[in-house]
Design a protein around this motif. Structure first.
Motif, short mmCIF file in Angstrom:
data_model
loop_
_atom_site.label_atom_id
_atom_site.label_comp_id
_atom_site.label_asym_id
_atom_site.label_seq_id
_atom_site.Cartn_x
_atom_site.Cartn_y
_atom_site.Cartn_z
N TRP A 1 6.91 -1.43 7.63
CA TRP A 1 6.09 -0.21 7.71
C TRP A 1 7.02 0.99 7.68
CZ3 TRP A 1 4.05 1.97 12.95
CH2 TRP A 1 3.28 3.11 12.71
N ILE A 2 6.82 1.85 6.70
CA ILE A 2 7.64 3.07 6.60
C ILE A 2 6.73 4.24 6.94
CG2 ILE A 2 9.11 4.47 5.11
CD1 ILE A 2 9.94 2.02 3.65
N GLY A 3 7.08 4.99 7.99
CA GLY A 3 6.25 6.08 8.49
C GLY A 3 6.17 7.25 7.50
N ALA A 4 5.40 8.25 7.90
CA ALA A 4 5.17 9.40 7.03
C ALA A 4 6.44 10.23 6.85
CB ALA A 4 4.08 10.26 7.64
N ASN A 5 6.53 10.86 5.67
CA ASN A 5 7.61 11.83 5.39
C ASN A 5 9.02 11.24 5.48
OD1 ASN A 5 6.09 14.27 4.90
ND2 ASN A 5 5.50 14.10 7.05
N ILE B 1 10.20 1.93 10.06
CA ILE B 1 10.99 3.17 9.93
C ILE B 1 10.12 4.31 10.47
CG2 ILE B 1 12.24 4.67 8.34
CD1 ILE B 1 13.31 1.78 8.36
N GLY B 2 10.64 5.01 11.46
CA GLY B 2 9.87 6.08 12.12
C GLY B 2 9.60 7.26 11.21
N ALA B 3 8.54 7.98 11.53
CA ALA B 3 8.15 9.14 10.72
C ALA B 3 9.32 10.12 10.57
CB ALA B 3 6.98 9.83 11.40
N GLY B 4 9.45 10.68 9.39
CA GLY B 4 10.45 11.73 9.16
C GLY B 4 11.88 11.24 9.06
N SER B 5 12.09 9.95 8.88
CA SER B 5 13.47 9.43 8.84
C SER B 5 14.07 9.52 7.44
CB SER B 5 13.50 7.96 9.28
OG SER B 5 13.01 7.84 10.60
N ARG C 1 3.66 -1.22 3.89
CA ARG C 1 2.88 0.02 3.83
C ARG C 1 3.82 1.23 3.87
NH1 ARG C 1 -2.78 0.78 6.62
NH2 ARG C 1 -3.06 -0.80 5.02
N LEU C 2 3.64 2.13 2.92
CA LEU C 2 4.36 3.40 2.94
C LEU C 2 3.36 4.47 3.35
CD1 LEU C 2 6.42 3.48 -0.40
CD2 LEU C 2 6.83 2.14 1.63
N ALA C 3 3.62 5.15 4.45
CA ALA C 3 2.74 6.22 4.91
C ALA C 3 2.92 7.45 4.00
CB ALA C 3 3.05 6.53 6.37
N SER D 1 0.83 -1.19 0.00
CA SER D 1 0.00 0.00 0.00
C SER D 1 0.88 1.25 0.00
CB SER D 1 -0.88 -0.04 1.25
OG SER D 1 -1.54 1.18 1.39
N ILE D 2 0.65 2.11 -0.97
CA ILE D 2 1.44 3.34 -1.11
C ILE D 2 0.53 4.51 -0.75
CG2 ILE D 2 2.87 4.69 -2.71
CD1 ILE D 2 3.83 1.89 -2.96
N GLY D 3 0.88 5.22 0.29
CA GLY D 3 0.03 6.32 0.79
C GLY D 3 0.02 7.53 -0.12
N HIS D 4 -0.77 8.52 0.27
CA HIS D 4 -0.88 9.76 -0.51
C HIS D 4 0.48 10.46 -0.62
CE1 HIS D 4 -5.29 9.74 -0.34
NE2 HIS D 4 -5.13 9.25 0.87
N GLY D 5 0.76 10.98 -1.81
CA GLY D 5 1.93 11.86 -1.98
C GLY D 5 3.27 11.16 -1.91
#
Ligand SMILES: CC(C)(COP(=O)(O)OP(=O)(O)OC[C@H]1O[C@@H](n2cnc3c(N)ncnc32)[C@H](O)[C@@H]1OP(=O)(O)O)[C@@H](O)C(=O)NCCC(=O)NCCS
Length: 162
Positions: A115-119, A134-138, A77-79, A59-63
């Motif tokens: 799971w790759i977090g947002a940004n 992977i935590g958000a913003g990494s 999942r990519l946030a 699943s590939i998230g928005h943007g």
């Protein structure tokens, strides 16, 4: 809608009926794209470059922007707003950057159950092991071991999934 799906199906190397492609996602070079069952890509995202392949339930998230040579396992999942970039401009002095041929440290390989977090940004040649988070913003510049929870810039493991 059916025509929209069929037009993608005809162009992709592999695309199953259980997949969802937002009409607002851009997929270039469709012949280089192969996806598994229940693939989903949301609006504002793009895939381009020489090879993109993934297994089931990705699943590939928005943007999100996925560029270059990329391989992804299953249940990933990519946030939103995450970029995977396996090619970039040469930066040798003496030549205008944008006139230099593309450079790459190699394919980006993402294992299964990741799971790759947002940004986040994942750079060329990096391998993210099965089960990693992977935590958000990494910014991931180096390989991440299986089941690690990695955060930061550059991303490094802070702990492991139990
Ligand atoms: C990586 C993550 C899963 C870790 O969650 P957790 O196990 O509950 O971790 P904690 O909150 O206990 O944090 C542990 C430490 O890492 C730090 N940390 C956590 N996430 C971080 C991040 N993304 N970047 C930098 N540091 C982070 C915390 O500040 C904490 O530091 P400390 O020990 O010095 O206090 C979570 O922080 C995260 O980034 N989730 C992604 C959220 C997201 O993008 N969702 C999109 C919707 S799909």
């Amino acid at each position: 809608m059916a025509f929209y799906f069929l037009s993608f199906r005809a162009l992709f190397k592999k695309l199953t009926v259980t997949s969802y492609i937002s009409p607002f996602a851009k997929i270039y070079h469709k012949r280089n794209v192969s996806v598994g069952n229940r693939f989903d890509i949301k609006s504002g995202s793009s895939i381009s470059g020489k090879c993109f392949k993934c297994e089931d339930m990705v699943s590939i998230g928005h943007g999100c922007h996925l560029f270059g040579d990329i391989s992804i396992g299953s249940h990933v999942r990519l946030a939103p707003n995450t970029c995977l970039i396996s090619d970039y401009y040469g930066i040798k002095k003496g030549l205008i950057i944008f006139s230099q041929p593309g450079v790459s440290k190699g394919r980006i390989v993402i294992g299964s159950d990741v799971w790759i977090g947002a940004n986040c940004v994942v750079l060329s040649g990096v391998e993210i092991g099965n089960g990693a988070v992977i935590g958000a913003g990494s910014v991931v510049t180096k390989d991440i071991p299986c089941y690690a929870i990695a955060v930061g810039n550059p991303a490094a493991p802070i702990k492991y999934r139990e």
